[in-house]
Design a protein around this motif. Structure first.
Motif, mmCIF file in Angstrom:
data_model
loop_
_atom_site.group_PDB
_atom_site.id
_atom_site.type_symbol
_atom_site.label_atom_id
_atom_site.label_comp_id
_atom_site.label_asym_id
_atom_site.label_seq_id
_atom_site.Cartn_x
_atom_site.Cartn_y
_atom_site.Cartn_z
ATOM 1 N N ALA A 4 0.695 -1.109 0.028
ATOM 2 C CA ALA A 4 -0.188 -0.121 0.002
ATOM 3 C C ALA A 4 0.980 1.181 0.025
ATOM 4 N N GLY A 5 0.670 2.019 -1.183
ATOM 5 C CA GLY A 5 1.439 3.330 -1.200
ATOM 6 C C GLY A 5 2.943 3.231 -0.888
ATOM 7 N N VAL A 6 3.598 2.277 -1.584
ATOM 8 C CA VAL A 6 5.148 1.898 -1.525
ATOM 9 C C VAL A 6 5.725 3.116 -2.217
ATOM 10 N N SER A 7 6.799 3.738 -1.617
ATOM 11 C CA SER A 7 7.715 4.454 -2.639
ATOM 12 C C SER A 7 9.219 4.329 -2.042
ATOM 13 N N LYS A 8 10.154 4.515 -3.208
ATOM 14 C CA LYS A 8 11.471 4.060 -3.060
ATOM 15 C C LYS A 8 12.097 5.157 -3.584
ATOM 16 N N LEU A 9 12.915 5.904 -3.075
ATOM 17 C CA LEU A 9 13.635 7.194 -3.670
ATOM 18 C C LEU A 9 15.424 6.470 -3.756
ATOM 19 N N PHE A 10 16.023 6.628 -4.657
ATOM 20 C CA PHE A 10 17.559 6.718 -4.670
ATOM 21 C C PHE A 10 18.009 7.990 -5.059
ATOM 22 N N GLY A 11 18.416 8.819 -4.222
ATOM 23 C CA GLY A 11 18.808 10.195 -4.251
ATOM 24 C C GLY A 11 17.649 10.734 -4.837
ATOM 25 N N THR A 12 17.399 11.350 -5.906
ATOM 26 C CA THR A 12 16.340 11.983 -6.310
ATOM 27 C C THR A 12 15.440 11.336 -7.358
ATOM 28 N N ARG A 64 31.786 -3.233 -0.213
ATOM 29 C CA ARG A 64 30.343 -3.353 -0.175
ATOM 30 C C ARG A 64 29.900 -2.020 0.278
ATOM 31 N N THR A 65 30.651 -1.060 0.897
ATOM 32 C CA THR A 65 29.986 0.168 1.171
ATOM 33 C C THR A 65 29.273 0.844 0.237
ATOM 34 N N ARG A 66 28.145 1.583 0.372
ATOM 35 C CA ARG A 66 27.463 2.090 -0.652
ATOM 36 C C ARG A 66 27.801 3.731 -0.715
ATOM 37 N N SER A 67 28.544 3.978 0.462
ATOM 38 C CA SER A 67 28.700 5.456 0.382
ATOM 39 C C SER A 67 30.068 5.670 -0.366
ATOM 40 N N ALA A 71 34.896 -10.055 -6.155
ATOM 41 C CA ALA A 71 34.364 -11.233 -7.165
ATOM 42 C C ALA A 71 33.304 -11.642 -6.790
ATOM 43 N N ILE A 72 32.785 -11.590 -5.512
ATOM 44 C CA ILE A 72 31.743 -12.353 -5.011
ATOM 45 C C ILE A 72 30.483 -11.414 -5.339
ATOM 46 N N PRO A 73 29.594 -11.943 -6.138
ATOM 47 C CA PRO A 73 28.263 -11.029 -6.290
ATOM 48 C C PRO A 73 27.577 -10.712 -5.023
ATOM 49 N N GLU A 74 26.999 -9.449 -4.796
ATOM 50 C CA GLU A 74 26.246 -9.235 -3.562
ATOM 51 C C GLU A 74 25.073 -10.006 -3.536
ATOM 52 N N ASP A 75 24.378 -10.508 -4.716
ATOM 53 C CA ASP A 75 23.516 -11.260 -4.798
ATOM 54 C C ASP A 75 23.331 -12.833 -3.959
ATOM 55 N N MET A 76 24.813 -13.023 -4.074
ATOM 56 C CA MET A 76 25.305 -14.333 -3.300
ATOM 57 C C MET A 76 24.880 -14.354 -1.663
#
Ligand code: ATP
Ligand code: MG
Lengths: 385, 308
Positions: free
Chosen positions: A13-21, B115-118, B197-202
């Motif tokens: 229900a009403g789900v949103s997801k933003l990546f940055g903008t 792995r960091t997203r930052s 080399a390890i995909p994050e999906d694993m």
């Protein structure tokens, strides 16, 4: 638990997801009934994977709520959700054999050790891989790897199965075989399934219900036949099936039927999901298989007729595909299927022809960015928003 | 139709190459490219041959020259004098400790880096990883002298808090500490590609199949990172086994490694025969251990997929 949630396995229900903008998913509302096979279909980058990852718990929605089996899952980590997932790239563990891969969720979920070998055999049998137990993933063919992945996702009897385009990497023949195979297994086990794909054919073939997404927005949700018959937006009309579009303007409105001036032609159409007053700009959609192609001097068969010139002809065996330029429609090129190339005449390039179709097959959508159809509350078959 | 200049240049180069290096010679190309490495290894092997030869001649104390006759006296000396066994044991233990600690510390660092997203954190981790490479080992060792010395930062801080000062320098732990700090970037550098080399999906798959992160690590990440772990361990181990500067500077003579003993044999007591014999022992020991590791871990370890 109320009565509604026992029928609904997943409610979003009403789900949103933003990546940055970037809004990967915006204000998505949909549900899946217990035992149903739902396919989310849309072009690449429309937010399908993001939606699936939120259901699996790898991503947290910025807004809205997700319920699985009637329970809110916001705070439930992925390993506590009862969800089997088959990934876009399968993600089989390369250092384990097929049997070890299938046993993995059983061990992690603390099944009684004595039961594990039996379950592994049962599910490898279900996907017809009984003889390949001791092979590593790289010793299996693409289709066999798919089967291991699906056995691994199902062996612990999850409430929900998520498929993230696992078939997209296969060649066409194998893909079609696996579609039927997935459907067979799903029906045999009765497991509620959400499948994601950009292949509209796959969606039509496999699903009980289809959700069409574009740009993070759910455009329409319906069963395959209704969706095909009554596309709610021009996007859905274009995306599902082979549809030609051309612009026009409403000149007269009589109930469901509208009269449209398009180029030099005057056509009769049905309104596609909105009230269209006289003067409204519209986009007209007509499916390739609804158009009859014939000589210009034939007896009229349908309400709408335009004259055109064949620009391209492709013979596909069971059907002939024409691209016909219609000067009277501002030079629009219409795609036409003739499903009986054996007994019908064949028209060559540059040959003049007449195209005809019934009024109910031409859909007039309001032009411009149409409001998305919220089909959650819409009774099946209705055309109104 | 005109092709871009770079294409035409490359076509020209290819045509020129075809004339200068005809197809008949192509199969020699691979050898040609290998040649520099082969020459280098060859020179090393020749050097090793000379070492072996030296090690088999006793030092004549009258002339301070190696005698003509072949003998195993130098090896006998190594066996007879307990100091060499002690140094060798200290070196081996040090190499094992440093390898274990450095790899254990490098793993989470490399994992975070991969792995960091930052993006900011990744950059910071990368800079911190490469910075030490610009500072030589000796400079870093002297840096530790300043930090850990009697009047150093640590002791000043302790004194400031009214605590007694401690002798941090010129101890075995100081050497191990300095070596770990020195080896860490090497270990990280070798682990990063293995983890990348390890995909994050694993990991996500493992999680959705019911594994907590600790099980995911144990059953998925570590087994899949095995080539990197072994590569990093072998490199850190051999580098430590042969290290000279850290035990010299931070050990201050209390915790000599075998390299110091070799140095002393050659340049302090001028006994090249004994130095060569010690070197041979070190080379043999190192090779045996590394060969053992590869034997146990499998030859396919260094990245050949599917090899058992
Ligand atoms: N981790 C992320 N960071 C930033 N943007 C992201 C991230 N994941 C997805 N996006 C963006 O969100 C949008 C939706 O991505 P998503 O992966 O859900 O698409 P998709 O429908 O699965 O596409 P495909 O069919 O190509 O797999 C895209 O525009 C994508 O660039
Ligand atoms: Mg995707």
């Amino acid at each position: 638990m109320d009565t509604g949630s026992s029928k609904r396995m997943v409610e979003i229900a009403g789900v949103s997801k933003l990546f940055g903008t970037v809004a990967a998913v915006s204000d998505a509302t949909l549900h899946v009934d217990r035992g149903d096979f739902l396919t989310v279909v849309g072009p690449s980058g429309c937010g399908k994977t993001t939606l699936l990852r939120m259901i699996a718990g790898f991503e947290h929605p910025d807004a809205g709520e997700i319920r699985i089996g009637g329970r809110r899952v916001d705070a439930v980590p992925p390993y506590r959700r009862s969800i089997g997932m088959v990934f876009q790239k399968l993600a089989l563990f390369p250092h384990m054999t097929a049997a070890e891969n299938v046993a993995y969720p059983l061990k992690m979920r603390r099944f009684a050790p004595a039961k594990i070998p039996g379950l592994v055999d049962e599910y490898l049998g279900l996907v017809r891989l009984g003889d390949f137990k001791d092979r590593r993933p790289h010793e299996l063919s693409g289709g066999q790897q798919q089967r291991v992945a699906i056995a691994r996702a199902l062996v612990f009897s999850p409430d929900l199965l998520l498929l993230d385009e696992p078939l997209s990497a296969l060649d066409r023949k194998l893909r079609e075989d696996m579609q039927l195979e997935f459907r067979r297994i799903q029906q045999e086990l009765g497991v509620t399934t959400i499948n994601v794909t950009h292949d509209q054919r796959e969606a039509l073939v496999m699903s009980d219900r289809i959700v069409v997404m574009e740009g993070g927005v759910i455009q329409q949700a319906d069963d395959p036949v209704s969706l095909y018959r009554q596309p709610g937006t021009p996007f859905v009309a274009r995306f599902i099936g082979v549809t030609s579009m051309f612009p026009g303007r409403v000149t007269k409105e009589t109930g469901e039927a509208v009269t449209v001036a398009a180029g030099e032609a005057t056509l009769t159409a049905r309104g596609g999901g909105a009230v269209l007053g006289a003067g409204a700009a519209v986009e007209c959609a007509i499916r390739a298989e609804q158009i009859a192609i014939g000589p210009r001097d034939g007896a009229p068969r349908f309400e709408n007729a335009v004259d055109g010139i064949v620009r391209q002809r492709i013979f596909e065996g069971e059907r002939m595909v024409y691209a016909v330029e219609v000067p009277g429609l501002g030079g629009a090129v219409l795609n036409v299927f003739d499903h009986d190339p054996v007994s019908h005449s064949v028209y060559d390039e540059t040959q003049p022809v007449r195209l005809e179709w019934a009024a109910r097959d031409l859909i007039a959508f309001p032009a411009g960015p149409a409001p998305a159809v919220t089909t959650e509350n819409k009774p099946t078959g209705s055309l109104t928003t | 139709m005109k092709y871009p200049l770079s294409w035409r240049l490359l076509d020209g180069l290819e045509a020129a190459a075809a004339v200068l290096w005809p197809a008949r010679l192509r199969r020699l190309t691979a050898w040609g490219l290998l040649a520099p490495a082969l020459v280098l290894v060859g020179v090393l092997v020749i050097g090793l041959g000379y070492m072996l030869e030296y090690s088999l001649h006793e030092l004549d104390l009258a002339t301070y020259r190696l005698t003509e006759a072949y003998s195993l006296t130098n090896y006998q000396t190594i066996l007879d004098r307990p100091v060499y066994a002690r140094v060798l044991g200290r070196t081996l233990l040090g190499a094992v400790l440093v390898t274990a600690i450095a790899v254990a510390l490098a793993f989470p660092y490399a994992y975070a880096l991969v792995r960091t997203r930052s993006a900011a954190l990744r950059k910071a981790l990368l800079v911190a990883l490469f910075l030490p490479f610009f500072i030589g080992q000796v400079v870093r060792a002297y840096g530790w002298l300043i930090v850990l010395g009697r009047e150093g930062l640590v002791n000043s801080a302790l004194a400031g808090m009214g605590l007694p000062t401690v002798d941090l320098l010129f101890t075995y732990p100081a050497v191990i500490f300095g070596l770990v700090q020195y080896m860490l970037p090497f270990a990280i550098l070798l682990l990063v590609p293995a983890l990348a080399a390890i995909p994050e999906d694993m990991e996500l798959a493992s999680e959705s199949l019911g594994a907590r992160w600790i099980s995911t690590f144990r059953h998925v990440v570590i087994p899949m990172a095995k080539p990197g772990l072994i590569g990093a361990s072998v490199v850190v181990f051999t580098l430590t086994l042969t290290d000279f500067a850290m035990p010299e500077i931070l050990g201050g003579g209390t915790s000599d490694f075998i390299a110091s003993a070799i140095y002393d044999s050659f340049f302090q007591i001028s006994n090249p025969g004994l130095g060569a014999a010690l070197s041979m022992v070190l080379v043999t020991l190192g090779s045996l251990i590394v060969a053992g590791v590869f034997l146990v871990a499998g030859t396919g370890t260094l990245g050949v997929r599917g090899a058992k």
